[in-house]
Structures are given as C-alpha cells and as structure tokens.
Design an enzyme around this catalytic site. Structure first.
Site, short mmCIF file in Angstrom:
data_model
loop_
_atom_site.label_atom_id
_atom_site.label_comp_id
_atom_site.label_asym_id
_atom_site.label_seq_id
_atom_site.Cartn_x
_atom_site.Cartn_y
_atom_site.Cartn_z
N ARG A 1 1.41 2.54 -1.87
CA ARG A 1 1.55 2.25 -3.30
C ARG A 1 1.01 3.41 -4.11
O ARG A 1 0.04 4.07 -3.70
CB ARG A 1 0.76 0.99 -3.65
N HIS B 1 10.69 6.17 -4.19
CA HIS B 1 10.30 4.86 -3.65
C HIS B 1 11.45 4.27 -2.80
O HIS B 1 11.90 3.14 -3.04
CB HIS B 1 9.92 3.90 -4.79
C1 OXD Z 1 7.77 -2.79 -0.22
C2 OXD Z 1 8.26 -1.62 -0.95
O1 OXD Z 1 6.76 -3.40 -0.60
O2 OXD Z 1 9.44 -1.27 -0.82
O3 OXD Z 1 8.40 -3.15 0.79
O4 OXD Z 1 7.52 -1.00 -1.69
#
Ligand code: OXD
Length: 309
Positions: free
Chosen positions: A224, A272
């Site tokens: 993250r 992402h």
């Molecule tokens: C997940 C993402 O949490 O793609 O799978 O960030």
C-alpha cells in the site's frame, strides 16, 4: 440469494458468467443495477462508496475484491458487525508473485541502470552478481508474501522473510517481530514490502528503515502507498543510501503531476496493477466461502479487527 458485485474495471458479463458456473442459483447484481436493496445477501466489492454498505439491510458478509481491506475499513459508516473476508484466490496470488519476481530480477540485473544508459546512448556492461550473493528480504509472509518467496526460491537468491509472528518457509530465513526487524533489514539488499496495512505497518518504509539497509539496497513496494514515506524514499535515493525502487502503489494515486516520483531516474513505477483478481478463480473462491457460510461453517480468510488483517 443475491450477491452485489462492484469492480473498478468494467468486466461486462464476466462476473455473471463466472458466478453462474461457480454457484448456479446465485443471483448477481452488478453495481449500480441493484434492484431491491433488502434482497442483497452478500457484497463482493472494490472501493464501495462511503456509507454504501450500510444501505443493504440484510447483508450477511462483505467480500473484499482485493487482498487489502483498507478500501472497506476506511468507510466511517462501515457496518462493523458484519464479517469481512479478504480475497485470497490463486489468480491474485499468481499475479502478485509474477510482479515480485519481475521486479526483483529487474533490480538484481540493473535494469534501471541500463535504462539510464540508454537515455544517454551509453553502452556499458555492469558486473553480473550471482543470485546467491543477492540477499532478498520479503516483509509480510501471508498468502501473497509466502507465495512470492516460494517463487523466488528457484533463482537461488539468499532469501529471508519478516513477519509479525514466526513463519516457517523452507529455504527462507525467518525473522519476526520488533526484535527481528533490525537483523532482517541489515541483511537485505532487495527489500519487498507485501505487508498488510495496519497502524503498526503504516509508514514502515521510512528514513529509519532505509538507514538500516545496506548502502545501495533497493526497495519494492507492492503493498500500500501508506507503507512508504515518499519524501524519505526520494532523499534515500538521492543520497545513494538506496540504489532504486519499484513502486506499484503510492501515497496518492495517481501521484500529483508535480511529484518527483514520475521522473526520478531511480524509480520504476506502475499504476497499481501488480495483481488483479482473475474472474473465474475469484468467483470460485467467493462462492466456496458463501457455501461454507450457508452451511454454518467458519468463513475462510476472515479479516481480524484486532490484528488489522
Ligand atoms: C489488492 C490490491 O488489495 O489490488 O488486492 O491492491
């Protein structure tokens, strides 16, 4: 029985077809075509609107359409009494391991340096480092981190993992807890972050952590954006403490146009996309869990509020 499906990319009728195969009889309602809200029993969602989930009065279980659940828990109106299930499915795991292997190999084989050379039209061979002399360290050894570690093993890297509690993966040196963090960082040339985001892990990729890595180490963040303090990363790259970074997640997504992340020569970035659910296998995993729930069996991959993952 009705399942609400809300995804961030339009997959057309793919989810309907996958659920029709995985669980005939389950009615799929694709957001925003919801019909009567009180008929929705289950929700399988990515980034629902704040307050949305509380508007389904008969909802029984919330399934995250991602490995992380922060897109759910950030909703101040989330119906907290409902079970939340993390997505653990073979397609998502496989995609993440592919990305991690690619990013580790790219750092190991100096692809950022060769990209820089190319911009200068320079032709210079850099020495090849034996995999056994490259110490790769994975933070987070859950379903994703554990699989990535196992997929890296055949390359012969000197592998270690760090997790909250001890984990035993053959061929991967295990470090855990606060006491294990320092020794783990000190032996890590390529650091991969696959930790869940919790109050304890937020900002863990910061100046203090970078200073404990050997000089010239590289960092890969596929967890993250909030794990990483971006200004500390830029400072560590500019000082040479770090030699490179591969980032798939960011403090703000997308980063603001004036963020140095976009143009920094020592950063490789992707939007992402490290891993996304594969429709057929994700539908199967959700359907299996709905069956378990309906049969009164415990749900698999249940989010634990106490530990934050
Ligand atoms: C997940 C993402 O949490 O793609 O799978 O960030």
């Amino acid at each position: 029985m009705a399942l609400l499906v809300k995804s961030d990319i339009d997959r057309g009728r793919e989810w309907d077809e996958a659920f029709a195969r995985a669980m005939p009889g389950l009615e799929v309602r694709n957001w925003p075509d919801l019909g009567r809200l009180d008929e929705i029993d289950y929700a399988f969602v990515w980034k629902p609107l704040p307050g949305e989930l509380k508007s389904y009065p008969n909802l029984k279980v919330i399934f995250s359409m991602g490995a992380g659940i922060d897109h759910l828990t950030s909703d101040p109106e989330l119906p907290k009494h409902l079970p939340i299930v993390r997505l653990v499915e073979p397609g998502l795991t496989e995609g993440m391991s592919q990305y991690v292997v690619m990013a580790v190999l790219a750092q190991h084989r100096f692809l950022l340096d060769y990209a820089e050379q190319r911009r200068r039209k320079a032709w210079q061979e850099l020495p090849q480092v034996a995999a056994g002399d490259r110490r790769v360290g994975i933070m987070g050894l859950g379903a994703l981190g554990g699989d990535a570690a196992r997929k890296l093993l055949p390359f012969g890297f000197d592998l270690a993992g760090w997790s909250r509690t001890p984990k035993d993966i053959p061929g991967v040196a295990g470090f855990h807890g606060d006491a294990g963090l320092g020794p783990f960082l000190e032996r890590t040339d390529i650091l991969v972050c696959l930790l869940p985001l919790t109050p304890a892990t937020e900002g863990i990729l910061c100046a203090e952590t970078f200073a404990r890595l050997p000089r010239g180490a590289a960092v890969i963040n596929v967890a993250r954006g909030a794990h990483l303090v971006e200004k500390d990363l830029i400072a560590a790259l500019d000082s040479g403490q770090l030699s490179g970074a591969t980032l798939d997640v960011f403090e703000v997504e997308p980063p603001s146009p004036d963020s140095p992340i976009w143009t920094h020569p020592r950063i490789a970035m992707t939007p992402h996309i490290a891993s996304m659910p594969i429709v057929a296998s994700a539908a199967q995993s959700v359907a299996d869990n709905i069956r378990r729930f309906e049969a009164g069996e415990p749900l698999l991959h249940l989010f634990d509020w106490e530990h934050g993952y």
